[in-house]
Design a protein around this motif. Sequence first.
Motif, PDB file in Angstrom:
ATOM      1  N   GLU A  25       0.840  -1.208   0.000  1.00  0.00           N
ATOM      2  CA  GLU A  25       0.000   0.000   0.000  1.00  0.00           C
ATOM      3  C   GLU A  25       0.869   1.250   0.000  1.00  0.00           C
ATOM      4  O   GLU A  25       0.609   2.205  -0.739  1.00  0.00           O
ATOM      5  N   GLU A  26       1.890   1.228   0.836  1.00  0.00           N
ATOM      6  CA  GLU A  26       2.762   2.407   0.928  1.00  0.00           C
ATOM      7  C   GLU A  26       3.559   2.608  -0.354  1.00  0.00           C
ATOM      8  O   GLU A  26       3.740   3.738  -0.822  1.00  0.00           O
ATOM      9  N   ILE A  27       4.052   1.516  -0.922  1.00  0.00           N
ATOM     10  CA  ILE A  27       4.852   1.616  -2.146  1.00  0.00           C
ATOM     11  C   ILE A  27       4.037   2.240  -3.273  1.00  0.00           C
ATOM     12  O   ILE A  27       4.479   3.169  -3.955  1.00  0.00           O
ATOM     13  N   PHE A  28       2.814   1.744  -3.484  1.00  0.00           N
ATOM     14  CA  PHE A  28       2.013   2.264  -4.582  1.00  0.00           C
ATOM     15  C   PHE A  28       1.469   3.660  -4.283  1.00  0.00           C
ATOM     16  O   PHE A  28       1.257   4.455  -5.201  1.00  0.00           O
ATOM     17  N   GLN A  29       1.242   3.972  -2.992  1.00  0.00           N
ATOM     18  CA  GLN A  29       0.856   5.332  -2.640  1.00  0.00           C
ATOM     19  C   GLN A  29       1.983   6.305  -2.947  1.00  0.00           C
ATOM     20  O   GLN A  29       1.771   7.383  -3.495  1.00  0.00           O
ATOM     21  N   GLU A  70       4.092  10.316  -9.269  1.00  0.00           N
ATOM     22  CA  GLU A  70       3.491  10.576 -10.577  1.00  0.00           C
ATOM     23  C   GLU A  70       2.779  11.922 -10.592  1.00  0.00           C
ATOM     24  O   GLU A  70       2.904  12.701 -11.547  1.00  0.00           O
ATOM     25  N   GLU A  71       2.038  12.219  -9.515  1.00  0.00           N
ATOM     26  CA  GLU A  71       1.326  13.493  -9.440  1.00  0.00           C
ATOM     27  C   GLU A  71       2.297  14.661  -9.390  1.00  0.00           C
ATOM     28  O   GLU A  71       2.086  15.688 -10.033  1.00  0.00           O
ATOM     29  N   LEU A  72       3.368  14.488  -8.636  1.00  0.00           N
ATOM     30  CA  LEU A  72       4.365  15.550  -8.516  1.00  0.00           C
ATOM     31  C   LEU A  72       5.019  15.843  -9.853  1.00  0.00           C
ATOM     32  O   LEU A  72       5.173  17.001 -10.260  1.00  0.00           O
ATOM     33  N   LEU A  73       5.391  14.789 -10.580  1.00  0.00           N
ATOM     34  CA  LEU A  73       6.047  14.973 -11.872  1.00  0.00           C
ATOM     35  C   LEU A  73       5.076  15.529 -12.913  1.00  0.00           C
ATOM     36  O   LEU A  73       5.463  16.330 -13.774  1.00  0.00           O
ATOM     37  N   ALA A 129       2.152  22.759   2.650  1.00  0.00           N
ATOM     38  CA  ALA A 129       1.189  21.840   2.034  1.00  0.00           C
ATOM     39  C   ALA A 129       1.379  20.467   2.660  1.00  0.00           C
ATOM     40  O   ALA A 129       2.463  19.880   2.578  1.00  0.00           O
ATOM     41  N   VAL A 130       0.325  19.971   3.303  1.00  0.00           N
ATOM     42  CA  VAL A 130       0.404  18.690   4.008  1.00  0.00           C
ATOM     43  C   VAL A 130      -0.651  17.740   3.450  1.00  0.00           C
ATOM     44  O   VAL A 130      -1.793  18.140   3.230  1.00  0.00           O
ATOM     45  N   ARG A 131      -0.241  16.513   3.208  1.00  0.00           N
ATOM     46  CA  ARG A 131      -1.203  15.459   2.863  1.00  0.00           C
ATOM     47  C   ARG A 131      -1.340  14.559   4.078  1.00  0.00           C
ATOM     48  O   ARG A 131      -0.394  13.880   4.475  1.00  0.00           O
ATOM     49  N   LEU A 132      -2.527  14.555   4.664  1.00  0.00           N
ATOM     50  CA  LEU A 132      -2.791  13.778   5.871  1.00  0.00           C
ATOM     51  C   LEU A 132      -3.254  12.376   5.479  1.00  0.00           C
ATOM     52  O   LEU A 132      -4.224  12.215   4.741  1.00  0.00           O
ATOM     53  N   VAL A 133      -2.554  11.371   5.980  1.00  0.00           N
ATOM     54  CA  VAL A 133      -2.908   9.974   5.721  1.00  0.00           C
ATOM     55  C   VAL A 133      -3.238   9.325   7.061  1.00  0.00           C
ATOM     56  O   VAL A 133      -2.378   9.228   7.940  1.00  0.00           O
ATOM     57  N   CYS A 134      -4.503   8.912   7.240  1.00  0.00           N
ATOM     58  CA  CYS A 134      -4.948   8.335   8.511  1.00  0.00           C
ATOM     59  C   CYS A 134      -5.137   6.827   8.376  1.00  0.00           C
ATOM     60  O   CYS A 134      -5.723   6.361   7.401  1.00  0.00           O
TER      61      CYS A 134
END
Length: 303
Positions: A70-74, A80-83, A120-125
């Motif tokens: 899950e972490e690897i593909f996340q 991908e989004e960043l690039l 800019a923070v991406r929160l992962v719960c």
Amino acid sequence: MLNYKHLHYFLAVARSGGVIRAAERLHLTPQTLSGQIAQFEERLGVPLFRRAGRRLELTEAGRLAQSYAEEIFQTGAELEELLRNGGEERFITFRVGIADVVPKFIAHRLLAPVLELPEAVRLVCQEDRLDRLLADLAIHRLDMVLADRPMPPGTDIKGYSHPLGESALAFMAAPALAARLIGEFPACLDGARLLLPGRDSALHGALPRWLERQGRHMRIVGEFDDSALMKAFGEAGAGVFPAPAASVPDVMAHYKVVSLGETEDLRERFFLISAERRLTHPAARAVSEHARAGLFAPTRSAA
């Protein structure tokens, strides 16, 4: 070297709970997918699944592999989004484990400042049992854990408990059930049905002991590891349930229940558990500072 195609197939089966459904989503035949999974297990040298009736269940190794997959593909999706955005949008990923006994409204109020940071923070719960979350914290898959208790004594995992605050305990019920209860609080609890937090909760043993000291007899009709599920049963009139006094307005509005009363004798405590003694992650510091600034304001006791 890890075969990422096999890892992708494994994750699809793990999420689907079976080869046939996963094969349909991947546009493969079940035989082909089964062969790919078998090759992956042979390459790793451990079984990842075991059969349980018609379903496949993950082994301990399989659960560990799924968490990493899950972490690897996340991470790949984030890259991908960043690039795709030309590297212009950069953000900090903040991964938080939330013990499933922590009330959702409290967790939300504790974490809300994270999304207000200038960065800019991406929160992962991630919600789970405390012991599993601490295991993920130990291998740095989580940045912090929210819990209703400090680090368990005698654990081999290195971590530090940072108190966030505490709240008196309220007793709540659906209006129709509350109308049938006799007397003032806490006498009205006598003979009522009780919905009790699960064994992972600090209240699981403390609440029955408090009732015994008060001379109140309640019949436990359900135990719930998930605090939201307990409240859903309470909303349906299944029984009286406890909630932190700090969350009473939110619980009343969302679940259409009423408060029977509060006691200071029982208090719910909340902790931020980190792998570091001194909080360095800006989001973790924001959570701690916001909580200490008055999130758990003292409430007037009703008993």
